[in-house]
Design an enzyme around this catalytic site. Structure first.
Site, mmCIF file in Angstrom:
data_model
loop_
_atom_site.group_PDB
_atom_site.id
_atom_site.type_symbol
_atom_site.label_atom_id
_atom_site.label_comp_id
_atom_site.label_asym_id
_atom_site.label_seq_id
_atom_site.Cartn_x
_atom_site.Cartn_y
_atom_site.Cartn_z
ATOM 1 N N ASP A 1 0.878 -1.143 0.000
ATOM 2 C CA ASP A 1 0.000 0.000 0.000
ATOM 3 C C ASP A 1 0.925 1.206 0.000
ATOM 4 O OD1 ASP A 1 -2.388 1.275 0.150
ATOM 5 O OD2 ASP A 1 -2.725 0.906 2.279
ATOM 6 N N ASP B 1 0.646 5.246 0.112
ATOM 7 C CA ASP B 1 -0.254 6.392 0.247
ATOM 8 C C ASP B 1 0.506 7.703 0.233
ATOM 9 O OD1 ASP B 1 -2.773 5.135 0.493
ATOM 10 O OD2 ASP B 1 -2.340 4.609 2.571
#
Length: 166
Positions: A99, A101
């Site tokens: 992930d 971000d």
């Protein structure tokens, strides 16, 4: 698409599937070869899954990236890296290999169909703030006008976030 000065971007990378350490290393290598120059890295922190809790613990790390990409293009390039690493978005808040971000982009406030910066949920999450404070304690949130350190102090999230030594 490309311009001459460098954008300073704070990102949080994380994952909770497979060899988490190796996956973070792999993500960093792909970021360096595709996005720009990584100039600061926090320690890695282990944290219980947030929201959807029946899954393995996450390993997270904050990153400072210097890049020529503008925010929307950076977002696309990041999605490509996630995809290349085998990320599948099947369960919202579910387990994932990686992930990446975007937390801050320069001091900009951006809200469009592809990206919202600063990251709207960052202030509620210790697993974002703790690594971020390690590399950018005095960076001021452009909307709340508070430093990351203050945001961490004020954060109501009680989820344990523990430094993971390699």
């Amino acid at each position: 698409f490309y311009h001459h000065y460098m954008n300073k971007v704070y990102l949080l990378i994380g994952g909770n599937m497979g060899d988490r350490m190796a996956n973070l290393d792999n993500a960093l290598n792909l970021m360096e070869s595709n996005l720009g120059k990584i100039t600061l890295l926090s320690s890695r922190y282990e944290t219980a899954a947030w929201g959807f809790t029946e899954q393995p613990h996450f390993l997270n790390q904050a990153v400072l990236l210097q890049t020529h990409f503008l925010a929307n293009d950076l977002m696309l390039a990041i999605l490509n890296i996630e995809k290349a690493m085998g990320r599948e978005r099947s369960i919202p808040l579910g387990p994932r290999i990686i992930d990446i971000d975007i937390i801050y982009f320069n001091e900009e406030i951006i809200d469009n169909i592809s990206v919202t910066i600063p990251h709207p949920k960052m202030t509620a999450r210790r697993f974002v703030l703790l690594p971020l404070v390690e590399i950018a304690p005095d960076y001021i949130h452009p909307i709340l006008l508070k430093s990351n350190s203050v945001l961490l102090k004020e954060c109501g999230d009680s989820l344990a976030v523990n430094k993971k030594t390699p």
